[in-house]
Structures are given as structure tokens and as C-alpha cells.
Design a protein around this motif. Structure first.
Motif, PDB file in Angstrom:
ATOM      1  N   MET A 118      70.740  16.656  78.263  1.00  0.00           N
ATOM      2  CA  MET A 118      71.475  16.631  79.532  1.00  0.00           C
ATOM      3  C   MET A 118      71.706  18.075  79.961  1.00  0.00           C
ATOM      4  N   GLU A 119      71.113  18.393  81.101  1.00  0.00           N
ATOM      5  CA  GLU A 119      71.238  19.743  81.618  1.00  0.00           C
ATOM      6  C   GLU A 119      72.417  19.800  82.573  1.00  0.00           C
ATOM      7  N   GLY A 120      73.038  20.946  82.670  1.00  0.00           N
ATOM      8  CA  GLY A 120      74.094  21.102  83.666  1.00  0.00           C
ATOM      9  C   GLY A 120      74.054  22.504  84.234  1.00  0.00           C
ATOM     10  N   THR A 172      65.035  19.487  80.154  1.00  0.00           N
ATOM     11  CA  THR A 172      65.620  19.082  81.442  1.00  0.00           C
ATOM     12  C   THR A 172      65.788  20.288  82.363  1.00  0.00           C
ATOM     13  N   SER A 173      65.671  21.497  81.809  1.00  0.00           N
ATOM     14  CA  SER A 173      65.732  22.699  82.643  1.00  0.00           C
ATOM     15  C   SER A 173      64.680  22.652  83.748  1.00  0.00           C
ATOM     16  N   ALA A 174      63.641  21.807  83.556  1.00  0.00           N
ATOM     17  CA  ALA A 174      62.552  21.697  84.540  1.00  0.00           C
ATOM     18  C   ALA A 174      63.068  21.278  85.922  1.00  0.00           C
ATOM     19  N   ASN A 177      55.422  17.950  71.306  1.00  0.00           N
ATOM     20  CA  ASN A 177      54.480  17.545  70.261  1.00  0.00           C
ATOM     21  C   ASN A 177      54.953  18.114  68.925  1.00  0.00           C
ATOM     22  N   GLU A 178      56.018  17.527  68.406  1.00  0.00           N
ATOM     23  CA  GLU A 178      56.605  18.046  67.169  1.00  0.00           C
ATOM     24  C   GLU A 178      56.495  17.008  66.070  1.00  0.00           C
ATOM     25  N   ALA A 179      56.334  17.465  64.838  1.00  0.00           N
ATOM     26  CA  ALA A 179      56.350  16.525  63.715  1.00  0.00           C
ATOM     27  C   ALA A 179      57.770  15.961  63.629  1.00  0.00           C
ATOM     28  N   MET A 189      57.717  28.148  71.957  1.00  0.00           N
ATOM     29  CA  MET A 189      58.910  27.494  71.409  1.00  0.00           C
ATOM     30  C   MET A 189      58.848  25.974  71.653  1.00  0.00           C
ATOM     31  N   GLN A 190      58.012  25.548  72.602  1.00  0.00           N
ATOM     32  CA  GLN A 190      57.955  24.126  72.931  1.00  0.00           C
ATOM     33  C   GLN A 190      56.489  23.699  72.994  1.00  0.00           C
ATOM     34  N   ASP A 191      56.070  22.866  72.042  1.00  0.00           N
ATOM     35  CA  ASP A 191      54.667  22.425  72.011  1.00  0.00           C
ATOM     36  C   ASP A 191      54.515  21.301  73.032  1.00  0.00           C
ATOM     37  N   THR A 226      60.122  12.454  71.275  1.00  0.00           N
ATOM     38  CA  THR A 226      60.734  11.997  72.518  1.00  0.00           C
ATOM     39  C   THR A 226      62.240  11.962  72.309  1.00  0.00           C
ATOM     40  N   PHE A 227      62.961  12.685  73.098  1.00  0.00           N
ATOM     41  CA  PHE A 227      64.417  12.771  72.895  1.00  0.00           C
ATOM     42  C   PHE A 227      65.091  13.043  74.240  1.00  0.00           C
ATOM     43  N   PHE A 228      66.396  12.952  74.240  1.00  0.00           N
ATOM     44  CA  PHE A 228      67.137  13.122  75.496  1.00  0.00           C
ATOM     45  C   PHE A 228      67.935  14.428  75.511  1.00  0.00           C
ATOM     46  N   PRO A 256      64.604  32.452  78.016  1.00  0.00           N
ATOM     47  CA  PRO A 256      64.212  33.383  79.087  1.00  0.00           C
ATOM     48  C   PRO A 256      64.941  33.129  80.397  1.00  0.00           C
ATOM     49  N   PHE A 257      65.524  31.923  80.562  1.00  0.00           N
ATOM     50  CA  PHE A 257      66.139  31.605  81.851  1.00  0.00           C
ATOM     51  C   PHE A 257      67.634  31.859  81.900  1.00  0.00           C
ATOM     52  N   VAL A 258      68.198  32.410  80.821  1.00  0.00           N
ATOM     53  CA  VAL A 258      69.621  32.781  80.860  1.00  0.00           C
ATOM     54  C   VAL A 258      69.813  34.199  80.322  1.00  0.00           C
ATOM     55  N   PHE A 302      76.248  29.311  85.501  1.00  0.00           N
ATOM     56  CA  PHE A 302      75.895  29.021  84.106  1.00  0.00           C
ATOM     57  C   PHE A 302      74.999  27.794  84.047  1.00  0.00           C
ATOM     58  N   ALA A 303      74.271  27.677  82.938  1.00  0.00           N
ATOM     59  CA  ALA A 303      73.438  26.492  82.690  1.00  0.00           C
ATOM     60  C   ALA A 303      73.572  26.134  81.220  1.00  0.00           C
ATOM     61  N   PHE A 304      73.479  24.838  80.936  1.00  0.00           N
ATOM     62  CA  PHE A 304      73.463  24.417  79.526  1.00  0.00           C
ATOM     63  C   PHE A 304      72.442  23.296  79.367  1.00  0.00           C
ATOM     64  N   GLY A 305      71.952  23.116  78.171  1.00  0.00           N
ATOM     65  CA  GLY A 305      70.974  22.049  77.893  1.00  0.00           C
ATOM     66  C   GLY A 305      71.391  21.313  76.636  1.00  0.00           C
ATOM     67  N   LEU A 306      72.282  20.362  76.847  1.00  0.00           N
ATOM     68  CA  LEU A 306      72.862  19.623  75.721  1.00  0.00           C
ATOM     69  C   LEU A 306      71.812  18.716  75.075  1.00  0.00           C
TER      70      LEU A 306
HETATM   71  C1  FA5 Z   1      66.151  23.998  75.555  1.00  0.00           C
HETATM   72  O1  FA5 Z   1      65.463  22.974  75.698  1.00  0.00           O
HETATM   73  C2  FA5 Z   1      66.728  24.709  76.744  1.00  0.00           C
HETATM   74  N1  FA5 Z   1      66.147  24.191  77.941  1.00  0.00           N
HETATM   75  C3  FA5 Z   1      68.247  24.556  76.754  1.00  0.00           C
HETATM   76  C4  FA5 Z   1      68.952  25.460  77.693  1.00  0.00           C
HETATM   77  C5  FA5 Z   1      69.291  24.976  78.951  1.00  0.00           C
HETATM   78  C6  FA5 Z   1      69.304  26.736  77.309  1.00  0.00           C
HETATM   79  C7  FA5 Z   1      69.969  25.822  79.844  1.00  0.00           C
HETATM   80  C8  FA5 Z   1      69.990  27.565  78.189  1.00  0.00           C
HETATM   81  C9  FA5 Z   1      70.302  27.101  79.440  1.00  0.00           C
HETATM   82  P1  FA5 Z   1      66.159  23.844  72.966  1.00  0.00           P
HETATM   83  O2  FA5 Z   1      64.703  23.856  72.795  1.00  0.00           O
HETATM   84  O3  FA5 Z   1      66.968  24.504  71.934  1.00  0.00           O
HETATM   85  O4  FA5 Z   1      66.598  24.464  74.387  1.00  0.00           O
HETATM   86  O5  FA5 Z   1      66.652  22.310  73.072  1.00  0.00           O
HETATM   87  C10 FA5 Z   1      67.951  21.993  73.437  1.00  0.00           C
HETATM   88  C11 FA5 Z   1      68.497  20.889  72.541  1.00  0.00           C
HETATM   89  O6  FA5 Z   1      67.606  19.764  72.600  1.00  0.00           O
HETATM   90  C12 FA5 Z   1      68.543  21.268  71.071  1.00  0.00           C
HETATM   91  O7  FA5 Z   1      69.747  21.915  70.754  1.00  0.00           O
HETATM   92  C13 FA5 Z   1      68.477  19.918  70.400  1.00  0.00           C
HETATM   93  O8  FA5 Z   1      69.758  19.316  70.354  1.00  0.00           O
HETATM   94  C14 FA5 Z   1      67.615  19.132  71.348  1.00  0.00           C
HETATM   95  N2  FA5 Z   1      66.240  19.056  70.822  1.00  0.00           N
HETATM   96  C15 FA5 Z   1      65.263  19.973  70.932  1.00  0.00           C
HETATM   97  N3  FA5 Z   1      64.141  19.552  70.324  1.00  0.00           N
HETATM   98  C16 FA5 Z   1      64.417  18.318  69.832  1.00  0.00           C
HETATM   99  C17 FA5 Z   1      63.665  17.330  69.099  1.00  0.00           C
HETATM  100  N4  FA5 Z   1      62.397  17.509  68.785  1.00  0.00           N
HETATM  101  N5  FA5 Z   1      64.286  16.179  68.757  1.00  0.00           N
HETATM  102  C18 FA5 Z   1      65.580  15.976  69.118  1.00  0.00           C
HETATM  103  N6  FA5 Z   1      66.332  16.835  69.801  1.00  0.00           N
HETATM  104  C19 FA5 Z   1      65.768  17.993  70.156  1.00  0.00           C
END
Ligand code: FA5
Length: 351
Positions: free
Chosen positions: A218-220, A171-173, A204-206, A155-157, A214-216, A259-261, A314-318
């Protein structure tokens, strides 16, 4: 006039004639008027004089003090003018008619939104943590219930480094390190773990209008006794309402796999562009996908040294970059990383 006063004046005049810098002048000021200065010493000695002597000597010392102050301030003005002239002489072709540049810089919109989110979470008792951009496979995957060769890695290159480390893809790292840092306070003092950790992620995404390499994010995380999905929804709703300054904001959860939730969700917000009516930005659904989240998987808690039978969380990855796009109506994510001042100038606050 008292002989000691006359000689102090003469000494001062002679010294001032040789001084050439402001810092030397400051030393002279201290030498005469400082706590242990010679004029101060004369003033202190007055107590030992008779009342008549004190009167005439007192007025002479005060006159000396005024003289010293005046002489130093005149010399300061002369030296400042000389220093300015020296600076001007050093500038070649100084054109006094060039209009001044009054524009000033501003924080990047991502920084502005990140700080806003941090501020809201702080008010809810969360700590804000910083974390490295280069991490190990264990931090980014294994500690998060993603063993080697697990299909979820696709899911993540990932950008791997020659030394086996990698640029963090999420940021889950930082989750595992956060649990280990705060678990003693949780277990021994009953303090729930409440932390947010924003950071730059790399994949490594197109690139296209809504994907960058490269993007940001925020994990909580929140871990404690009886933490439930209700806590998750409340925290996210509060933060998003503040960021969008919309207190009627609606959120909804849909099932999502990470896998982590367990259970895992995608959290959507009502479209801020059409108010939920349906428009091209929300693909006419009235909802925008914003933040994956869920209840922390027992294996992840266990790996962080926390007993999943006793504690939940709980965890989130905004997606912080996407949040910025939505808040400011940025249609192409690449504008945010372009370094283009024209594109960014619209976000400058108090112009
Ligand atoms: C994750 O990265 C999980 N770690 C999030 C998570 C944390 C889930 C904790 C559950 C608990 P995902 O690959 O969907 O999930 O990325 C999270 C968010 O990062 C996406 O919704 C999107 O807003 C942003 N994102 C992901 N890939 C990109 C990208 N290539 N460019 C810009 N934003 C991106």
C-alpha cells in the motif's frame, strides 16, 4: 347488486381460472386495484352520486374490493405452491435428511487489513486510488528517477511482457499518475495531495516464508507546502496504532536507499510479539522492519509536474502482506496465497 359490480366479479373469476403464473397475477392485481384499476375507478366515481346512492353503492364497491383482494391472495398461494412443487420435481434425488451447510465465507485477511488501513487514512483526509497491475517502464521506473540501466533496477526482478509493458513490481508505479491527477488542485486551490493506493505487486523472486512472487503493498503520498518528516511519522504511527490496536506503538526510522526519495528510510515498529524485549521473530532486536518511506525526490515531483522548490512531500510503500502476517501471527507468507480454507478459517469474523 349493481350490474357493473356483478360483471367485474364475473370477469375476475373467469380470468383467475386461466392464470398460471405469479407475474400474470400481479398484472391482474394492477388491472383491478391499481391507481387506474377498474375497482379504483368505481371508488373515484362515487363523488358524483347522491348521498343515498353513495351509501349503498359504496358498501357494494368495498365488498367487491375485499372480494378481489381475497381472490387474488388465494390464487397467489395456490400458484406459489405449484411453483415450489415444480422446482422440487426438477431436483433429482432430493435428500431432505442432508444437514444444511451453515458455514459462510469471509473476506481474506489481506482484504480485511487493507480495508482497515484505507479507513484510517480516509479519516486523515486521504483519498484511496486504484491502479492497473500492468504498467509501463516509465510508470514503474523512469518517472521514479530510475533511468534505463540504473543499478537500482536490479533490486526488483521484473516480469516483462512481450509488448514491452510489465507487471508492476511496486505500488510506487502509480505515483506519477497521482501527481498529474491532483497537481492542478494543489497549485490552483492549495489543496495538498493526500492519496493511498493499495495494489498487487509481482517480482520474479524465489519464494520462502516471507517472500512471494505476488504480494500486496500500500503506497501513500502527501504533497503540499512544508510537508515534513514529522507528517510522515505521524501518519504512519496513527495508521499502525489503529491496525495493531496498540496506542503505545513505537516507531523508528533508519536510513534506507530508494532512488525516488531523499532522504530515504526504513521504518521499523516495536516488535508486537515480544513487546520490544527481543524474540526470535524480531531477531532479538525488539524492532521489526515494516515500511520503506522517505521525502519525495525533487526529480520525481518535477516529473509529476510539481515544482520541488515550492512543494515537498513524503511517500511510503507499506508491505501489506507482511503487515497481515504480523497482525495475525502468520509464520509463512505462502499460507496467505495458498487458497487453503483450513489456514484461512481462523480469520473468519463473526463465525
Ligand atoms: C519498494 O517497493 C518501494 N517502492 C517502497 C517505497 C515507496 C519506498 C515509497 C520509499 C517510498 P521494497 O522493495 O523494499 O520497496 O518493498 C516494500 C515492501 O514490500 C517490503 O518492505 C516488504 O514488506 C514488501 N515486499 C517486497 N518484496 C516482497 C516479496 N517478495 N514478498 C512479500 N513482500 C514483499
Amino acid at each position: 347488486m349493481n350490474q357493473s359490480i356483478i360483471s367485474l366479479r364475473e370477469k375476475l373469476d373467469a380470468t383467475l381460472n386461466t392464470v398460471s403464473t405469479i407475474s400474470e397475477l400481479e398484472n391482474i392485481k394492477v388491472e383491478y386495484l391499481g391507481k387506474k384499476g377498474s375497482v379504483t375507478a368505481l371508488l373515484k366515481n362515487m363523488g358524483s352520486l347522491s348521498p343515498e346512492e353513495r351509501k349503498s353503492f359504496g358498501s357494494e364497491v368495498n365488498a367487491l374490493k375485499n372480494y378481489v383482494e381475497q381472490a387474488i391472495s388465494e390464487k397467489t398461494a395456490i400458484l406459489q405452491a405449484l411453483e415450489l412443487q415444480k422446482e422440487l420435481d426438477a431436483v433429482e434425488d432430493f435428500d431432505v435428511s442432508v444437514p444444511p451447510v451453515l458455514e459462510h465465507g469471509s473476506y481474506h485477511p489481506i482484504t480485511l487489513v487493507q480495508r482497515k488501513c484505507e479507513e484510517v487514512f480516509r479519516t486523515m483526509g486521504f483519498v484511496v486510488e486504484d491502479y492497473s497491475e500492468i504498467v509501463t517502464d516509465y510508470e514503474c521506473f523512469e518517472s521514479l528517477n530510475i533511468p534505463p540501466f540504473h543499478p537500482a533496477r536490479d533490486m526488483q526482478d521484473t516480469y516483462y511482457l512481450d509488448n514491452g509493458q510489465l507487471l508492476k513490481t511496486q505500488t510506487s508505479a502509480a505515483q506519477n499518475a497521482i501527481y498529474k491527477k491532483y497537481r492542478d488542485a494543489l497549485i490552483n486551490e492549495g489543496k495538498p495531495i493526500k492519496a493511498v493506493f493499495p495494489g498487487r505487486c509481482f517480482r520474479n523472486e524465489a519464494t520462502d516464508a516471507c517472500h512471494e512472487n505476488t504480494f500486496f503493498q500500500m503506497e501513500g503520498v502527501m504533497v503540499g507546502k512544508d510537508i515534513s518528516i514529522a507528517n510522515l511519522i505521524y501518519s504512519m504511527k496513527t495508521m499502525l496504532s489503529e491496525v495493531f490496536e496498540n496506542y503505545d506503538l513505537k516507531v523508528r526510522l533508519r536510513p534506507g536507499f530508494f532512488p525516488f526519495v531523499e532522504p530515504g528510510f526504513e521504518l521499523d515498529i516495536s516488535c508486537q510479539i515480544c513487546g520490544g524485549e527481543g524474540c526470535p521473530s524480531c531477531k532479538h532486536s525488539g524492532w521489526l522492519e515494516l515500511c520503506p518511506c522517505g521525502m519525495i525526490h525533487p526529480n520525481v515531483l518535477k516529473e509529476g509536474g510539481i515544482d520541488p522548490d515550492e512543494y515537498t512531500g513524503f511517500a511510503f510503500g507499506l508491505g501489506l502482506t507482511r503487515l497481515v502476517m504480523m497482525k495475525y501471527g502468520v509464520k509463512d507468507i505462502r499460507d496467505l496465497n495458498s487458497g487453503s480454507l483450513t489456514a484461512m478459517s481462523q480469520f473468519i469474523e463473526d463465525k
